[in-house]
Motif scaffolding. Sequence first.
Motif, PDB file in Angstrom:
ATOM      1  N   ASP A  60       0.830  -1.208   0.000  1.00 45.76           N
ATOM      2  CA  ASP A  60       0.000   0.000   0.000  1.00 45.76           C
ATOM      3  C   ASP A  60       0.863   1.256   0.000  1.00 45.76           C
ATOM      4  N   GLY A  61       1.988   1.196   0.720  1.00 45.50           N
ATOM      5  CA  GLY A  61       2.896   2.338   0.752  1.00 45.50           C
ATOM      6  C   GLY A  61       3.479   2.625  -0.617  1.00 45.50           C
ATOM      7  N   ALA A  62       3.836   1.567  -1.350  1.00 42.56           N
ATOM      8  CA  ALA A  62       4.400   1.736  -2.689  1.00 42.56           C
ATOM      9  C   ALA A  62       3.365   2.293  -3.656  1.00 42.56           C
ATOM     10  N   VAL A  63       2.145   1.775  -3.575  1.00 41.52           N
ATOM     11  CA  VAL A  63       1.071   2.243  -4.452  1.00 41.52           C
ATOM     12  C   VAL A  63       0.786   3.721  -4.193  1.00 41.52           C
ATOM     13  N   GLY A  64       0.715   4.104  -2.927  1.00 44.75           N
ATOM     14  CA  GLY A  64       0.463   5.502  -2.587  1.00 44.75           C
ATOM     15  C   GLY A  64       1.618   6.411  -2.976  1.00 44.75           C
ATOM     16  N   LEU A  65       2.827   5.909  -2.803  1.00 42.83           N
ATOM     17  CA  LEU A  65       4.013   6.697  -3.096  1.00 42.83           C
ATOM     18  C   LEU A  65       4.079   7.072  -4.574  1.00 42.83           C
ATOM     19  N   LEU A  66       3.626   6.171  -5.446  1.00 38.71           N
ATOM     20  CA  LEU A  66       3.695   6.421  -6.883  1.00 38.71           C
ATOM     21  C   LEU A  66       2.347   6.835  -7.465  1.00 38.71           C
ATOM     22  N   ASN A  67       1.379   7.118  -6.605  1.00 38.33           N
ATOM     23  CA  ASN A  67       0.068   7.579  -7.072  1.00 38.33           C
ATOM     24  C   ASN A  67      -0.526   6.615  -8.092  1.00 38.33           C
ATOM     25  N   ALA A  68      -0.447   5.316  -7.751  1.00 39.09           N
ATOM     26  CA  ALA A  68      -0.983   4.276  -8.629  1.00 39.09           C
ATOM     27  C   ALA A  68      -2.293   3.751  -8.040  1.00 39.09           C
ATOM     28  N   SER A 112       5.361  -4.854  -7.739  1.00 34.60           N
ATOM     29  CA  SER A 112       4.859  -4.350  -9.020  1.00 34.60           C
ATOM     30  C   SER A 112       3.733  -3.361  -8.753  1.00 34.60           C
ATOM     31  N   ILE A 113       3.744  -2.251  -9.482  1.00 31.75           N
ATOM     32  CA  ILE A 113       2.773  -1.174  -9.334  1.00 31.75           C
ATOM     33  C   ILE A 113       2.108  -0.941 -10.689  1.00 31.75           C
ATOM     34  N   GLY A 114       0.808  -0.695 -10.684  1.00 28.50           N
ATOM     35  CA  GLY A 114       0.116  -0.474 -11.942  1.00 28.50           C
ATOM     36  C   GLY A 114      -0.922   0.627 -11.842  1.00 28.50           C
ATOM     37  N   THR A 115      -1.361   1.086 -13.014  1.00 28.57           N
ATOM     38  CA  THR A 115      -2.401   2.107 -13.073  1.00 28.57           C
ATOM     39  C   THR A 115      -3.361   1.808 -14.215  1.00 28.57           C
ATOM     40  N   THR A 116      -4.620   2.119 -13.986  1.00 30.74           N
ATOM     41  CA  THR A 116      -5.644   1.941 -15.023  1.00 30.74           C
ATOM     42  C   THR A 116      -5.991   3.261 -15.697  1.00 30.74           C
ATOM     43  N   ALA A 117      -5.291   4.326 -15.281  1.00 33.20           N
ATOM     44  CA  ALA A 117      -5.581   5.657 -15.843  1.00 33.20           C
ATOM     45  C   ALA A 117      -5.003   5.781 -17.253  1.00 33.20           C
ATOM     46  N   SER A 118      -5.845   6.222 -18.185  1.00 31.45           N
ATOM     47  CA  SER A 118      -5.393   6.397 -19.569  1.00 31.45           C
ATOM     48  C   SER A 118      -4.397   7.541 -19.638  1.00 31.45           C
ATOM     49  N   GLY A 119      -3.319   7.319 -20.403  1.00 26.99           N
ATOM     50  CA  GLY A 119      -2.324   8.370 -20.591  1.00 26.99           C
ATOM     51  C   GLY A 119      -1.322   8.481 -19.465  1.00 26.99           C
ATOM     52  N   ARG A 120      -1.514   7.738 -18.364  1.00 31.21           N
ATOM     53  CA  ARG A 120      -0.576   7.802 -17.232  1.00 31.21           C
ATOM     54  C   ARG A 120       0.693   7.049 -17.596  1.00 31.21           C
ATOM     55  N   GLN A 135      10.652   5.559 -11.120  1.00 29.20           N
ATOM     56  CA  GLN A 135      11.316   4.263 -11.014  1.00 29.20           C
ATOM     57  C   GLN A 135      12.435   4.330  -9.972  1.00 29.20           C
ATOM     58  N   ARG A 136      13.183   5.437  -9.944  1.00 27.07           N
ATOM     59  CA  ARG A 136      14.245   5.585  -8.947  1.00 27.07           C
ATOM     60  C   ARG A 136      13.662   5.668  -7.541  1.00 27.07           C
ATOM     61  N   LEU A 137      12.517   6.347  -7.420  1.00 28.45           N
ATOM     62  CA  LEU A 137      11.860   6.443  -6.121  1.00 28.45           C
ATOM     63  C   LEU A 137      11.411   5.064  -5.644  1.00 28.45           C
ATOM     64  N   ALA A 138      10.869   4.297  -6.564  1.00 22.86           N
ATOM     65  CA  ALA A 138      10.445   2.937  -6.215  1.00 22.86           C
ATOM     66  C   ALA A 138      11.641   2.072  -5.826  1.00 22.86           C
ATOM     67  N   MET A 139      12.772   2.267  -6.497  1.00 27.73           N
ATOM     68  CA  MET A 139      13.977   1.514  -6.163  1.00 27.73           C
ATOM     69  C   MET A 139      14.476   1.870  -4.764  1.00 27.73           C
ATOM     70  N   ASP A 140      14.444   3.163  -4.421  1.00 28.54           N
ATOM     71  CA  ASP A 140      14.839   3.577  -3.076  1.00 28.54           C
ATOM     72  C   ASP A 140      13.931   2.938  -2.031  1.00 28.54           C
ATOM     73  N   TYR A 141      12.653   2.961  -2.304  1.00 34.21           N
ATOM     74  CA  TYR A 141      11.675   2.372  -1.379  1.00 34.21           C
ATOM     75  C   TYR A 141      11.933   0.867  -1.221  1.00 34.21           C
ATOM     76  N   ALA A 142      12.140   0.176  -2.337  1.00 31.97           N
ATOM     77  CA  ALA A 142      12.353  -1.277  -2.291  1.00 31.97           C
ATOM     78  C   ALA A 142      13.636  -1.626  -1.555  1.00 31.97           C
ATOM     79  N   GLU A 143      14.653  -0.769  -1.679  1.00 31.37           N
ATOM     80  CA  GLU A 143      15.920  -1.047  -1.008  1.00 31.37           C
ATOM     81  C   GLU A 143      15.758  -1.001   0.506  1.00 31.37           C
ATOM     82  N   HIS A 144      15.048   0.010   0.994  1.00 35.19           N
ATOM     83  CA  HIS A 144      14.794   0.103   2.433  1.00 35.19           C
ATOM     84  C   HIS A 144      13.849  -1.004   2.895  1.00 35.19           C
ATOM     85  N   VAL A 145      12.872  -1.334   2.045  1.00 37.31           N
ATOM     86  CA  VAL A 145      11.933  -2.405   2.381  1.00 37.31           C
ATOM     87  C   VAL A 145      12.665  -3.726   2.544  1.00 37.31           C
TER      88      VAL A 145
END
Length: 471
Positions: free
Chosen positions: A43-51, A141-149, A156-166
């Motif tokens: 949930d933290g990853a999804v919120g962090l990337l607005n997915a 894995s993070i995904g979005t159903t929004a068109s054009g997103r 991607q770098r932000l997600a990598m930082d998050y995953a490293e600490h996780v």
Amino acid sequence: MKQSRSDPPTDGTNAALVEALLSVQNLVSAGAPPKVTYQAILDGAVGLLNADSGALRFVDRADPSWTVAVAVHGEGISDERWRRRAPITEGISGRVLATGQPATENDLQRAQYRSQLAPAALKAGLAVPIRERGRLVGAISIGTTASGRRFADSEQRLAMDYAEHVGVILAVVRADHAVTQAFTDSLTGLGNRALLLDRLEHELVRSDRGGDEVTVLFLDLDRFKLVNDSLGHIIGDQRLKAVAERLRGCIRDGDVCARLGGDEFAILLNNAAEPSTVAERIIDLLQRGFLIDGRELFIGVSVGIASGRDDAETLLRNADVAMCHAKRDGAGRHQRFEPRMHAALRSRLDLDSELRRAVERREFELHYQPLYHRRSGRPTGFEALVRWRHPMRGLVPPLEFIPLAEETGMIIDIGHWVLEQACSQFAVWRDEMPLAISVNASIRELERAHYAATVERAIAGRFSARISSSR
């Protein structure tokens, strides 16, 4: 001072990242179950990337060619669909696990490696690897159903930082969970045999230093196999869970309740508890009806009690021996261990071995008891009675070996031999004495699906023998 990659960033530019990580760390500090922590990580990853969707997948330790989804996020996503095992090569997570590198796909509708587990409406996706102590263990894995997103490189770098600490957090969570699992019965949530023996050893050390004797109760459910065979293992498992719940209500603080396996449980009592009183309370509570899957079931239990300062395995074995004596005395009883019980158990084990050899060597013989008409006194037939002629003890009374044969299942082979011998004897007698021969059949024989076919083969000569069965 150089900042460690395992510490949350403190430059103030990624306040959302710090907040997401602290939220997870707080759960870990509070001792939250792994399932809750896994969901918070995702949930933290999804919120962090607005997915709006995502999955946290681990490589299956038992079979590294598969992954297991331990958390999912998204509207309309079926847990059953997402939580099943999937090949490690599947989807964008599979690409990450194959290369060890992050992956972004901003047009999932056309992607060749699209996951069959992903929502059909997913437009774009991003996945990053998770490592524990440098070892690749899974992916977010993070995904979005929004068109054009589209997911930018910075995301991607932000997600990598998050995953490293996780990865650092997960190393702690999964290590703690492994310790918990090592001492927990996965079905009932009670302690397991390892936990019980560990606590027994601890209490025995205290006993050696001047404490009271250690007391353990060994519990075995009555007629459990009958429920499993007739209603299925799913009902059997529900029954075990219900029993575990009631046992929790029988014990006090300081007691340890464990499931040893199958339908066997054990309780390590604290010094303040009176063993017989606890045993009687357990027997009374478990014999009340259980409503399972809309069906009322009644459960009996036999309890063995052992106290002493022996080693943990010996104490548990003594309680088991006492339970066996309680069960033989009838369902719903408890029995304290006495040294003489070992001699009786050894004798029973010897008899078991000798009976098995007797079955192999056909050390049995049939005695034919005449049956007479009650009013006329005329003979109507014979009842075939099996006897065991032991090479050293002579004729062994049926009451000494038939119950053991029933319990061990050897009665099936004995009964088959009796049936064949009785039919053969009838074939010899039928011209001289056209009388019936009755053969006793065990309930265990009658429960077998092909018993009727067994009887038909035994009377394959089609002569008019009458086989009457009784318990």
